[in-house]
Scaffold this motif. Structure first.
Motif, mmCIF file in Angstrom:
data_model
loop_
_atom_site.group_PDB
_atom_site.id
_atom_site.type_symbol
_atom_site.label_atom_id
_atom_site.label_comp_id
_atom_site.label_asym_id
_atom_site.label_seq_id
_atom_site.Cartn_x
_atom_site.Cartn_y
_atom_site.Cartn_z
ATOM 1 N N HIS A 205 0.936 -1.081 -0.067
ATOM 2 C CA HIS A 205 -0.003 0.036 0.015
ATOM 3 C C HIS A 205 0.933 1.199 -0.025
ATOM 4 N N CYS A 206 0.357 2.125 -0.605
ATOM 5 C CA CYS A 206 0.879 3.580 -0.460
ATOM 6 C C CYS A 206 -0.038 4.530 -0.461
ATOM 7 N N GLY A 207 -0.046 5.456 0.749
ATOM 8 C CA GLY A 207 -0.837 6.337 0.923
ATOM 9 C C GLY A 207 -1.922 5.922 2.085
ATOM 10 N N ASP A 208 -3.207 6.301 1.884
ATOM 11 C CA ASP A 208 -4.047 6.240 3.047
ATOM 12 C C ASP A 208 -5.327 5.258 2.428
ATOM 13 N N SER A 209 -5.456 4.547 1.317
ATOM 14 C CA SER A 209 -6.150 3.361 1.074
ATOM 15 C C SER A 209 -5.702 2.248 1.811
ATOM 16 N N ARG A 210 -6.776 1.623 2.402
ATOM 17 C CA ARG A 210 -6.337 0.630 3.611
ATOM 18 C C ARG A 210 -6.885 -0.808 3.400
ATOM 19 N N LEU A 211 -6.085 -1.621 3.674
ATOM 20 C CA LEU A 211 -6.688 -3.364 3.908
ATOM 21 C C LEU A 211 -6.656 -3.689 5.189
ATOM 22 N N TYR A 212 -7.785 -4.368 5.596
ATOM 23 C CA TYR A 212 -8.085 -4.945 6.776
ATOM 24 C C TYR A 212 -8.073 -6.467 6.612
ATOM 25 N N THR B 37 -3.393 -2.079 7.525
ATOM 26 C CA THR B 37 -2.321 -1.224 6.946
ATOM 27 C C THR B 37 -2.270 -0.002 7.810
ATOM 28 N N ARG B 38 -1.042 0.768 7.712
ATOM 29 C CA ARG B 38 -1.046 2.055 8.483
ATOM 30 C C ARG B 38 -0.834 3.090 7.480
ATOM 31 N N ASP B 39 -1.745 3.835 7.454
ATOM 32 C CA ASP B 39 -1.457 5.139 6.441
ATOM 33 C C ASP B 39 -0.239 5.775 6.410
ATOM 34 N N HIS B 40 0.026 6.234 5.334
ATOM 35 C CA HIS B 40 1.242 7.015 5.078
ATOM 36 C C HIS B 40 0.777 8.605 5.215
ATOM 37 N N SER B 41 0.384 8.975 6.366
ATOM 38 C CA SER B 41 -0.035 10.235 6.697
ATOM 39 C C SER B 41 0.737 10.642 8.108
ATOM 40 N N TYR B 42 0.941 11.788 8.416
ATOM 41 C CA TYR B 42 1.711 12.253 9.489
ATOM 42 C C TYR B 42 0.877 12.048 10.737
ATOM 43 N N LEU B 43 -0.561 11.877 10.614
ATOM 44 C CA LEU B 43 -1.392 11.556 11.852
ATOM 45 C C LEU B 43 -1.066 10.174 12.456
ATOM 46 N N GLU B 44 -1.019 9.227 11.501
ATOM 47 C CA GLU B 44 -0.765 7.689 11.560
ATOM 48 C C GLU B 44 0.733 7.376 12.034
ATOM 49 N N PHE C 142 2.051 11.987 2.828
ATOM 50 C CA PHE C 142 3.413 12.370 2.468
ATOM 51 C C PHE C 142 3.866 11.485 1.271
ATOM 52 N N THR C 143 3.082 10.647 0.847
ATOM 53 C CA THR C 143 3.557 9.985 -0.399
ATOM 54 C C THR C 143 2.345 9.509 -1.133
ATOM 55 N N CYS C 144 2.524 9.339 -2.398
ATOM 56 C CA CYS C 144 1.565 8.682 -3.130
ATOM 57 C C CYS C 144 1.978 8.243 -4.584
ATOM 58 N N LEU C 145 1.433 7.763 -5.495
ATOM 59 C CA LEU C 145 1.646 7.442 -6.799
ATOM 60 C C LEU C 145 1.398 8.744 -7.830
#
Length: 300
Positions: free
Chosen positions: A116-123, A134-141, A159-162
């Protein structure tokens, strides 16, 4: 392989839906992908579609009928999708690049591996409990995990994406051994932004995926109200009981070697995947950065 699967995407209060999702499978392997085109940048839906098409095309090239190294494949496929978006922006002469988040999983043998890259998640849910997500690629997470600490910053920003001119950051997990009845859910932030993890797990565990997914999406849209984000969910249940055939179940046993089934549609590119020349890609990125620099200089 036997699994039940259900996918749905609903437009919330946004002008358009830039989410994309789909899956494809061979006799012995399955690929599940979801991308959320990012607002604030042009052609987010194009970035999301390019990501799905690129990864799907590479999967269909290499799954014969299994992927030899799922970790290596997911890493390479993600970067190929990123490069395709960069190239698209360069060919269109765009000053800003289309961007998207991504989450993709491969089910093979009795295990699941995902990127994963960004904040789309897998549970991953087992016996009514959250096994992992997954843990989001955000400053909050990242701050919540104690990885970094920020004082004055919008911590929800990714802080990241495609598609960004900078190289994407991504995480790969697995393989996780699956048990009968395990459920995997891929979703855009429109779902988890409105519903807590506990609520997502509770609803997903209460019913089969063909009933649980529509209910989850509807709950998220209601919770989000008139300004709800788009909500997109793709979920599967592994090795479900014999009744799975009445719940959109899939059995790959009858698929011949070399044959693929897919819900991922082509259409944006004449050739989804070709030989990726690293020098050409780096040149494209440099041209985009230079165009952005010149535009900023003119405004200044």
């Amino acid at each position: 392989m036997k699994f039940s699967v259900f996918q749905v995407s609903r437009k919330g209060g946004r002008e358009k839906n830039e989410d994309r999702m789909g899956y494809c499978y061979t006799r012995e392997s399955g690929l599940f992908v979801l991308a959320d085109g990012m607002g604030g940048h042009p052609d987010g839906e194009v970035a999301a579609q390019l990501a799905l098409q690129t990864i799907s095309a590479l999967y269909q090239q290499e799954a014969r009928p299994t992927i030899l190294d799922t970790t290596e494949f997911l890493s390479t496929a993600l970067m190929a999708a990123h490069h395709q978006i960069i190239r698209y922006a360069s060919e269109k002469g765009m000053l800003d690049t289309p961007r998207t988040t991504l989450v993709a999983a491969i089910l093979q043998g009795d295990g699941a591996t995902w990127v994963h890259c960004g904040d789309s998640r897998l549970y991953v849910v087992r016996d009514g409990e959250l096994l992992t997500r997954t843990r989001d690629h955000s400053y909050l997470e990242q701050q919540s995990a104690g990885v970094v600490r920020f004082e004055r910053i919008n911590r929800n920003i990714l802080f990241t994406c495609l598609g960004s001119p900078s190289k994407p950051v991504f995480d790969i997990a697995g393989p996780v051994t699956l048990q009968q009845g395990d459920k995997l859910l891929l979703c855009s932030d429109g779902l988890w932004g409105s519903l807590s993890d506990d609520e997502i797990v509770r609803q997903l565990s209460a019913k089969g995926v063909s009933d649980a997914v529509p209910d989850l999406v509807e709950s998220a849209l209601r919770a989000g109200g008139e300004h709800s984000d788009n909500v997109t969910v793709l979920a599967m249940e592994w090795e479900t009981p014999d009744a799975f055939e009445s719940t959109r179940g899939v059995s790959t046993d009858s698929i011949m070697d070399g044959v693929f089934a897919s819900t991922i549609q082509a259409g944006l590119m004449d050739t989804v995947v070709d030989d990726l020349d690293e020098a050409t890609i780096e040149k494209s990125i440099a041209e985009i950065n230079e165009a952005i620099r010149r535009s900023a200089a003119r405004k200044a």
